[in-house]
Scaffold this motif. Structure first.
Motif, PDB file in Angstrom:
ATOM      1  N   CYS A 156       0.835  -1.084   0.166  1.00 42.01           N
ATOM      2  CA  CYS A 156       0.131   0.054   0.009  1.00 42.01           C
ATOM      3  C   CYS A 156       0.862   1.166  -0.079  1.00 42.01           C
ATOM      4  O   CYS A 156       1.637   1.637   0.794  1.00 42.01           O
ATOM      5  CB  CYS A 156      -0.941   0.087   1.113  1.00 42.01           C
ATOM      6  N   CYS A 194       0.226   3.534   3.231  1.00 43.32           N
ATOM      7  CA  CYS A 194       0.712   3.254   4.510  1.00 43.32           C
ATOM      8  C   CYS A 194       1.986   2.922   4.673  1.00 43.32           C
ATOM      9  O   CYS A 194       2.355   2.184   5.552  1.00 43.32           O
ATOM     10  CB  CYS A 194      -0.415   2.563   5.508  1.00 43.32           C
ATOM     11  N   CYS A 208      -5.408   1.979   7.794  1.00 36.19           N
ATOM     12  CA  CYS A 208      -5.167   3.024   6.723  1.00 36.19           C
ATOM     13  C   CYS A 208      -6.578   2.980   5.708  1.00 36.19           C
ATOM     14  O   CYS A 208      -7.193   1.852   5.586  1.00 36.19           O
ATOM     15  CB  CYS A 208      -4.059   2.141   5.755  1.00 36.19           C
ATOM     16  N   CYS A 226      -6.072   0.760   2.064  1.00 40.85           N
ATOM     17  CA  CYS A 226      -6.019  -0.453   2.034  1.00 40.85           C
ATOM     18  C   CYS A 226      -6.907  -1.295   3.171  1.00 40.85           C
ATOM     19  O   CYS A 226      -6.920  -2.702   3.295  1.00 40.85           O
ATOM     20  CB  CYS A 226      -4.480  -1.142   2.280  1.00 40.85           C
TER      21      CYS A 226
HETATM   22 ZN   LIG Z   1      -2.518   1.174   3.284  1.00 38.77          ZN
END
Ligand SMILES: [Zn+2]
Ligand SMILES: [Zn+2]
Length: 371
Positions: free
Chosen positions: A159, A162, A216, A219
């Motif tokens: 991701c 994050c 996050c 994701c």
């Molecule tokens: Zn993420």
């Protein structure tokens, strides 16, 4: 080591809840603060220390359970009978770590309970990403030079928002409410053998003791996002049907910093061809008129790679005889050295002949019978 009754110090019962313990602690710590006791400061300091010590143990489910069982927490006098304390069984426990599943978990945890937790808590379990399999079709012609095929596929990548942590940037980590940061959930059961303690890795935090302050939003906390990806795959010349090419780390992203999986490209050779493949050699049937077989001839033949070549058929060639054309087969996948083209001769005998032809053949027959 002096045995202290922590419950008595805090003035709570043995089955007090966490909340009751916390309340008692708060009141006592206020009451016995040394600053409030000028006359008996020494005594207050002593009490204050004891209260803190008692709370430290009773507020921690693990330490409390150990205290309930053994009457102490921490290093144990050598005569304590078999139990080696927190540090004592480190090596021993490591030996059993991999066999944990096979050993009755209850019994295992009675002896090694706290040790296991502390070693597990430190690591977030990282896991390698999944492999991806893709089929690729190539034609017979593409086999000769090899081919670079653009591949588009979906895979999980780390991701970007994050950086794979699963935590909304800036929100940080907080202590897991389920296991209170220990990474382990503990269950006690009373049986006729005594108190059996069972503990397992906390499923809310995965044993890390921490959960994201905020997951996050890109994701959803998994640390991975699906992405379309375009790569070019080089299919080497001479590849065999069903060959699997491995492209390292082109699979899905791992979990918690785990490695990427691999991409496996399964090559299929499609379409029809006049050639039969036998390793790097190619076989083709060639029909030859019986007269050409007797007299010999030269034929124009399209080679497997598309080039046209003149091939000499020697006189007297037999039905089923094989003629080798060197270096016109498939290139070897590794060395590039080409195999051979093998022509399998099929001599054709006409079913019907013209009158003129028949007359000539009878003349030939006469000559041959005289021999
Ligand atoms: Zn993420
Ligand atoms: Zn937890």
């Amino acid at each position: 080591m002096t045995k202290k009754d922590y419950y008595e110090i805090l003035g709570v019962s043995r089955n007090a809840t966490e909340e009751e313990i916390r309340k008692a602690y708060k009141q006592l710590i206020k009451k016995w603060h040394p600053d409030k006791h000028h006359e008996n400061k020494k005594e207050a300091e002593q009490k204050f220390k004891e209260i803190q010590e008692a709370y430290e143990v009773l507020s921690d489910p693990e330490k409390r359970a150990m205290y309930d069982r053994y009457g102490y927490v921490g290093d144990v006098p050598p005569n304590a009978g078999g139990y080696g304390g927190f540090g004592g069984f480190g090596g021993f426990e490591d030996i059993f770590k991999d066999f944990g599943d096979f050993i009755n978990n209850d019994i295992f945890n009675i002896f090694f309970g706290d040790q296991r937790t502390s070693s597990r808590r430190r690591q977030r379990t990282s896991r390698r990403g999944e492999d991806i399999n893709i089929n690729v079709d190539i034609t017979f012609e593409e086999l000769f030079k090899g081919v670079t095929i653009p591949l588009e596929y979906e895979r999980y990548e780390i991701c970007y928002h994050c950086n794979g942590e699963g935590v909304e940037p800036g929100s940080g980590w907080v202590t897991c409410p389920k296991c209170h940061g220990t990474g382990t959930v503990r269950e006690e059961r009373r049986t006729f053998l005594g108190v059996i303690v069972n503990q397992y890795t906390c499923n809310q935090c995965g044993g890390t003791g921490k959960i994201p302050g905020e997951t996050c939003h890109v994701c959803g906390g998994t640390g991975r996002v699906k992405k379309r990806r375009r790569i070019e795959v080089k299919i080497p010349a001479g590849v065999e049907d069903g060959t699997v090419l491995r492209i390292a780390r082109a699979g899905n992203a791992g979990y918690n910093g785990g490695e990427y999986g691999d991409l496996y490209v399964h090559v299929r050779i499609v379409g029809t061809s006049n050639f039969i493949r036998q390793g790097n050699n190619l076989i083709r049937d060639i029909k030859i008129d019986y007269i050409d077989a007797i007299l010999g001839t030269e034929i124009q033949l399209k080679m497997p790679d598309g080039a046209v070549k003149k091939i000499k058929i020697p006189s007297g060639v037999q039905n089923g005889e094989e003629i080798r054309v060197y270096g016109e087969g498939l290139p070897d996948m590794r060395t590039g050295k080409r195999g051979n083209l093998i022509l399998r001769i099929k001599v054709e005998i006409p079913k019907r002949v013209s009158r003129a032809e028949k007359k000539l053949l009878e003349e030939i027959a006469k000559i041959r019978r005289k021999k």
